[in-house]
Enzyme design. Structure first.
Site, mmCIF file in Angstrom:
data_model
loop_
_atom_site.group_PDB
_atom_site.id
_atom_site.type_symbol
_atom_site.label_atom_id
_atom_site.label_comp_id
_atom_site.label_asym_id
_atom_site.label_seq_id
_atom_site.Cartn_x
_atom_site.Cartn_y
_atom_site.Cartn_z
ATOM 1 N N HIS A 198 0.822 -1.214 0.000
ATOM 2 C CA HIS A 198 0.000 0.000 0.000
ATOM 3 C C HIS A 198 0.846 1.249 0.000
ATOM 4 O O HIS A 198 0.520 2.243 -0.624
ATOM 5 C CB HIS A 198 -0.928 0.012 1.207
ATOM 6 C CG HIS A 198 -1.870 -1.107 1.161
ATOM 7 N ND1 HIS A 198 -2.908 -1.121 0.268
ATOM 8 C CD2 HIS A 198 -1.891 -2.283 1.804
ATOM 9 C CE1 HIS A 198 -3.539 -2.261 0.401
ATOM 10 N NE2 HIS A 198 -2.936 -2.987 1.314
ATOM 11 N N ASP A 464 3.589 -9.075 -12.534
ATOM 12 C CA ASP A 464 3.444 -10.496 -12.218
ATOM 13 C C ASP A 464 4.149 -11.362 -13.246
ATOM 14 O O ASP A 464 4.782 -12.357 -12.898
ATOM 15 C CB ASP A 464 1.963 -10.876 -12.148
ATOM 16 C CG ASP A 464 1.391 -10.569 -10.785
ATOM 17 O OD1 ASP A 464 2.042 -10.900 -9.790
ATOM 18 O OD2 ASP A 464 0.310 -9.966 -10.723
HETATM 19 C C1 PEP Z 1 0.854 -6.456 -13.032
HETATM 20 O O1 PEP Z 1 0.905 -7.584 -12.522
HETATM 21 O O2 PEP Z 1 1.714 -6.013 -13.815
HETATM 22 C C2 PEP Z 1 -0.261 -5.544 -12.748
HETATM 23 C C3 PEP Z 1 -0.420 -4.420 -13.387
HETATM 24 O O3 PEP Z 1 -1.112 -5.887 -11.762
HETATM 25 P P1 PEP Z 1 -0.772 -5.832 -10.201
HETATM 26 O O4 PEP Z 1 0.503 -5.055 -10.035
HETATM 27 O O5 PEP Z 1 -1.942 -5.166 -9.569
HETATM 28 O O6 PEP Z 1 -0.645 -7.275 -9.866
HETATM 29 MG MG MG Z 2 -0.779 -8.483 -11.610
#
Ligand code: PEP
Ligand code: MG
Length: 591
Positions: A198, A464
């Site tokens: 956060h 990710d």
């Molecule tokens: C990502 O995984 O790049 C993405 C934009 O989603 P988050 O960071 O919320 O997992």
């Molecule tokens: Mg993601």
């Protein structure tokens, strides 16, 4: 100097303000005057009553939405909260030692932790987690009433108000992030958390430097201490000497000056030197971010992370509440164009009402869309609210963590059925809401052709995708060096996805952090990406960067990068190219 992970770029020199956490290990604070004891006890009792009311409504809502076994955990929490021993321990610490209610809670928590530490069985460890949950719930009621930010000794800060304020915390909880929203903060440092905590999200949406994962910083720093936060290199300096202070103040001035200059490009079109148009979209979490997206000149919202609504909520938000929230986002977003992502909980983002299950590998586990296939009711509620909010603007819906074609088919079927139900009920909704897949699991990237046949658009979640590709937890400072976007493996996979989208003419956006980082944005443009979605603060930077490069130049850089075999080679090559295009932009890139 202390090392952490740079989670939001920029440099700031300022005075530290400690954010005390309910579960933190800071020095207990005493009341200034023993006459305040009865009021402090009443204050604590009220917080307990409020926490109990909240738990009771949670039990009901969760039982309704997810079934009675999911609600059991909150029944247990209610029992813990009503335990007379726990309450009398806190009362006694307030009465006998004149502790503040928050400190008394902390002391009680620490004594439980010490007792439980001697017990080996997992069962009892789990119970300690329940006690921790209950105590932090009561604590959050206490801190919601009193200012979140306080100095370590309870005294008023003596600094002259000229110096920027740097928040230093063990961790920033969603509820605290909400109340910090109004404070003038110039930097954030936390002991735990990575680029998706956060604290990081808050910092990036405000464009202020932040460093996470700085172990032990709460033992090193007192409120009022001067400190340096370097969000590019990921380090902090507590009580810097004169020379370091001067050097960093100079970099800080350059950083502010650059940001001011850049924002003046707000109304200019986003395009390269030779006129290729690009879409610079914003990643947002709430209405305040939608305003920020407007003020920097983003052309729409490429990623609205709905988790924030759920994380800052004490129970499951219902359809009406979600609908109203999404509608407000759409009405306040640039061009009223918003891509709403369905809930992506799990991994590092957990909410109490889904039950806290400890998993050995949360990022690989029961996460995101996987949770909702098991609890379809909750996902359907969200899909309904999104379709309805589509009446207020141009809305599309994005599904995170899709791994297989079967999953995509399942969710497409759910959307179709939900539309049918809304139609039958006569509830107005937007028929033309497009649906898209986040490509963030390598399996989805490798089978992109199959997915493209059954989806309207793609959004690459590089945060990710990188962690799964390199098998390194993106929030673990020990392996953070592996989560390097400027790496040969990442660019190869990205090129494969971009090419597949190009062949089929499918719109593709990249919404991970690398979209807002100058060196990677440069290469992504050269690889053919035309839709970038990023924290609003980065929009002016990327606009300025792309305005200084031709398409052919960027294509040449990308071609060269794809021939390189190590991250070091890529990084130094791109640093040199970036310097040629704009020497000043380097300060806005993370390492
Ligand atoms: C990502 O995984 O790049 C993405 C934009 O989603 P988050 O960071 O919320 O997992
Ligand atoms: Mg993601």
């Amino acid at each position: 100097m202390q090392k952490g992970i740079g989670v939001s770029p920029g440099v700031v020199v300022g005075v530290a303000f400690r954010v005390e956490s309910v579960l933190g290990s800071s020095e207990p604070k005493t009341l200034e005057n023993p006459a305040e004891i009865p009021a402090e006890i009443a204050f604590f009792d009220r917080a307990v009553e409020e926490a109990a009311a909240e738990l009771e409504s949670l039990v009901q809502r969760v039982a309704q939405e997810l079934g009675s076994s999911a609600a059991e955990i909150f029944q247990t929490h209610l029992q813990i909260l009503n335990d007379p021993v726990l309450l009398s321990k806190v009362h006694s610490h307030i009465e006998k030692q004149s502790l503040t209610a928050l400190s008394a809670l902390q002391v009680v928590m620490q004594s439980y932790a010490a007792q439980f530490a001697r017990i080996e069985q997992d069962y009892f460890r789990e119970r300690l987690n329940d006690v921790r949950d209950v105590i932090s719930r009561v604590g959050s009621h206490l801190t919601r009433k009193k200012p979140v930010v306080s100095s370590s000794n309870g005294a008023t800060e003596s600094h002259d108000g000229e110096e920027p304020v740097i928040l230093v915390a063990h961790e920033i909880l969603p509820s605290q992030a909400m109340s910090l929203g109004e404070l003038a903060i110039a930097g954030i440092v936390t002991e735990v958390g990575g680029s998706t905590s956060h604290a990081a999200i808050l910092a990036r949406s405000r464009g202020i430097p932040a460093v996470s994962g700085v172990e032990g910083i709460m033992n090193e720093v007192a409120s009022g201490d001067l400190m340096v936060v370097d969000g590019r290199e990921g380090h902090v300096i507590v009580r810097p000497d004169h020379e370091a202070t001067m050097a960093y103040r100079k970099v800080q001035r350059e950083f502010f000056h650059l940001k001011e200059c850049l924002i003046s490009n707000r109304d200019e079109p986003a395009r390269s030197l030779d006129g290729t148009r690009v879409e610079l979209l914003a990643n947002i979490n709430n209405v305040a971010d939608a305003h920020a997206a407007n003020s920097v000149g983003a052309s729409g919202v490429g990623l609205f992370r709905t988790e924030y609504l759920f994380l800052t909520h004490h129970d499951v938000p219902g359809e009406e509440e979600q609908y109203e929230y999404y509608r407000q986002i759409v009405l306040n977003a640039p061009g009223q164009t918003v891509t709403i992502r369905t809930l992506d909980l799990g991994g590092d983002k957990t909410v109490p009402y889904l039950g806290r299950r400890s998993e050995p590998n949360p990022f690989m586990g029961w996460r995101s869309i996987r949770i909702f296939f098991e609890n379809p009711k909750m996902l359907i509620t969200q899909i309904r609210a999104i379709l309805r909010a589509g009446m207020s603007g141009k809305v599309s819906m994005l599904f995170p963590m899709i791994t297989t074609l079967e999953e995509l088919r399942k969710i497409n079927k759910m959307v179709k059925e939900t539309k049918g139900n809304l139609r039958r009920e006569g509830v107005p909704f937007a028929e033309d809401v497009k649906t898209g897949v986040m490509v963030e699991v390598p399996a989805a990237a490798f089978c992109i052709d199959a997915l493209l046949r059954e989806t309207d658009f793609i959004s690459i979640g590089s945060n990710d995708l990188i962690q799964y590709l390199v098998a390194a937890d993106r929030d673990n400072p020990k392996v953070a060096h592996l989560c390097e976007p400027l790496s040969p493996a990442i660019f190869r996979v990205l090129q494969m996805v971009l090419d597949a989208c190009g062949r089929t003419g499918t719109p593709v956006t990249l919404c991970g952090e690398m979209a807002g980082q100058p060196r990677s944005a440069l290469i992504l443009f050269g690889m053919g990406l035309r839709r970038f979605s990023m924290s609003p603060a980065f929009v002016p930077t990327v606009k300025n960067l792309l305005a200084g490069v031709t398409t052919a130049q960027a294509e040449r850089f990308a071609h060269h990068v794809l021939q390189l075999s190590t991250s070091d080679e890529i990084r130094s090559y791109l640093t040199a190219r970036l310097r040629e295009i704009s020497s000043t932009l380097e300060i806005l890139d993370s390492v």
